[in-house]
Design a protein around this motif. Structure first.
Motif, PDB file in Angstrom:
ATOM      1  N   UNK A   1       0.829  -1.197   0.000  1.00 39.97           N
ATOM      2  CA  UNK A   1       0.000   0.000   0.000  1.00 39.97           C
ATOM      3  C   UNK A   1       0.867   1.252   0.000  1.00 39.97           C
ATOM      4  N   UNK A   2       0.352   2.300  -0.607  1.00 42.76           N
ATOM      5  CA  UNK A   2       1.040   3.582  -0.542  1.00 42.76           C
ATOM      6  C   UNK A   2       1.031   4.089   0.890  1.00 42.76           C
TER       7      UNK A   2
ATOM      8  N   UNK B   1      -5.865   0.639   4.003  1.00 39.15           N
ATOM      9  CA  UNK B   1      -4.729   0.683   3.092  1.00 39.15           C
ATOM     10  C   UNK B   1      -5.168   1.266   1.767  1.00 39.15           C
ATOM     11  N   UNK B   2      -4.383   2.180   1.218  1.00 42.42           N
ATOM     12  CA  UNK B   2      -4.717   2.840  -0.046  1.00 42.42           C
ATOM     13  C   UNK B   2      -3.583   2.590  -1.037  1.00 42.42           C
TER      14      UNK B   2
ATOM     15  N   UNK C   1      -0.330   1.306  13.962  1.00 47.98           N
ATOM     16  CA  UNK C   1       0.763   1.607  13.042  1.00 47.98           C
ATOM     17  C   UNK C   1       0.278   2.403  11.847  1.00 47.98           C
ATOM     18  N   UNK C   2       1.085   3.375  11.455  1.00 47.83           N
ATOM     19  CA  UNK C   2       0.845   4.199  10.276  1.00 47.83           C
ATOM     20  C   UNK C   2       2.103   4.138   9.422  1.00 47.83           C
ATOM     21  N   UNK C   3       1.973   3.630   8.187  1.00 47.28           N
ATOM     22  CA  UNK C   3       3.133   3.463   7.306  1.00 47.28           C
ATOM     23  C   UNK C   3       2.901   4.171   5.980  1.00 47.28           C
TER      24      UNK C   3
ATOM     25  N   UNK D   1      -6.113   8.911  -4.277  1.00 45.48           N
ATOM     26  CA  UNK D   1      -6.992  10.008  -3.876  1.00 45.48           C
ATOM     27  C   UNK D   1      -7.895   9.545  -2.740  1.00 45.48           C
ATOM     28  N   UNK D   2      -7.864  10.268  -1.635  1.00 45.85           N
ATOM     29  CA  UNK D   2      -8.787  10.022  -0.525  1.00 45.85           C
ATOM     30  C   UNK D   2      -9.656  11.267  -0.379  1.00 45.85           C
TER      31      UNK D   2
END
Length: 233
Positions: free
Chosen positions: A2-3, A30-31, A64-66, A199-200
Motif C-alpha cells: 500500500x502507498x 490501506x490505499x 501503526x501508520x506506514x 486520492x482520498x
C-alpha cells in the motif's frame, strides 16, 4: 504494498478533569497507488483526524501508520516533513488561497521548497499546471476575481504541482454548486488517473463518494467498508 496504511490505529486526546476522548478506534485502511477512496461520516465522527493522520500532520496514539512501508511515527520530524511535502497534496473546501497573490503565485508557492530544476523552473511548471486545469488564461487573476469553481481549480493545481503520490481532498466540492462540483471532481479524477496518484476524499455528498473505487463510513471513530452510500449530515 500500500502507498499508505493504517493498522489498528487509535487516536485519543486527553481532556482536563475528564476521561480521555477516543476520536478514532481501531482504524484499518490501506490505499494503493491509483486508487480512489471516499470516506463519509457525520460532523464529529473523526474525519478531520483521519485526514490529518493520512497526511502525516498527526500521529496515532496506538497502532501503526506506514507510508510506502516505512513507519511514520518512527520518522524524525524533519524527515516526516520532507516526506509529506514531497508526496502529499491537500485540497480543502475553503480553497485557502492567498488573497494578495495571483493564481500563478498561489500555485508557485509549493515549489519554493523544491530543489534544482523544479525550483528554478517553478513559474513555468505552475503555469503549465494552471493550463492543465483550464486556467491558462487566468494566470494574473487574483482570487477575488475568480468564481468558486475557478478558485477550486487553482487549489487543485496548487495541490498537484509537486506531483504528489497521495492527494487528500477535504469536502472539495462543499462550497460549489452541484454542476461545478461534478466538473471539478471529473478534472480531479482525470489527473489522478494520469499521474497514478492515490486520492482520498472526505465528503458528506453521496454523489461525490460514489465516484470512488471504495467507499467507507466513519461513525464515532469506527471505520467500516460501505456497500451503499447514503447522505449524512
Amino acid at each position: 504494498m500500500s502507498l499508505i496504511e493504517l493498522s489498528d490505529v487509535t487516536r485519543t486526546v486527553l481532556i482536563p478533569d475528564s476521561d480521555p476522548l477516543t476520536i478514532l478506534d481501531g482504524v484499518n485502511l490501506g490505499v494503493e497507488p491509483g486508487e480512489r477512496v471516499s470516506v463519509v461520516g457525520r460532523s464529529g465522527s473523526g474525519k478531520s483526524t483521519l485526514l490529518n493522520l493520512l497526511g502525516m500532520l498527526d500521529l496515532p496514539t496506538t497502532g501503526e501508520l506506514c507510508f510506502e512501508g516505512e513507519s511514520v511515527p518512527d520518522m524524525k520530524s524533519g524527515r516526516r516533513d520532507r516526506v509529506r511535502g514531497g508526496n502529499v497534496g491537500f485540497i480543502f473546501q475553503q480553497f485557502n488561497l492567498l488573497d494578495g497573490r495571483t493564481a500563478l503565485e498561489n500555485v508557485t508557492m509549493p515549489l519554493l521548497y523544491a530543489r534544482g530544476p523544479r525550483f528554478w523552473g517553478r513559474e513555468r511548471i505552475a503555469a503549465d499546471m494552471l493550463d492543465r486545469v483550464g486556467l491558462g488564461h487566468r494566470l494574473t487573476a487574483l482570487p477575488g476575481s475568480l468564481s468558486g469553481g475557478e478558485q477550486q481549480r487553482v487549489a487543485i493545481a496548487r495541490a498537484l504541482v509537486r506531483q504528489p503520490k497521495l492527494i487528500l481532498a477535504d469536502e472539495p466540492t462543499g462550497a460549489l454548486d452541484v454542476e461545478t462540483g461534478q466538473s471539478v471532481m471529473t478534472l480531479l479524477d482525470d489527473i489522478v488517473r494520469e499521474e497514478n496518484a492515490a486520492l482520498v476524499t472526505i465528503t458528506h455528498d453521496p454523489a461525490i463518494a460514489a465516484r470512488s473505487d471504495r467507499h467507507f463510513r466513519l461513525d464515532r471513530g469506527v471505520l467500516t467498508l460501505a456497500d451503499d452510500i447514503v447522505a449524512v449530515s
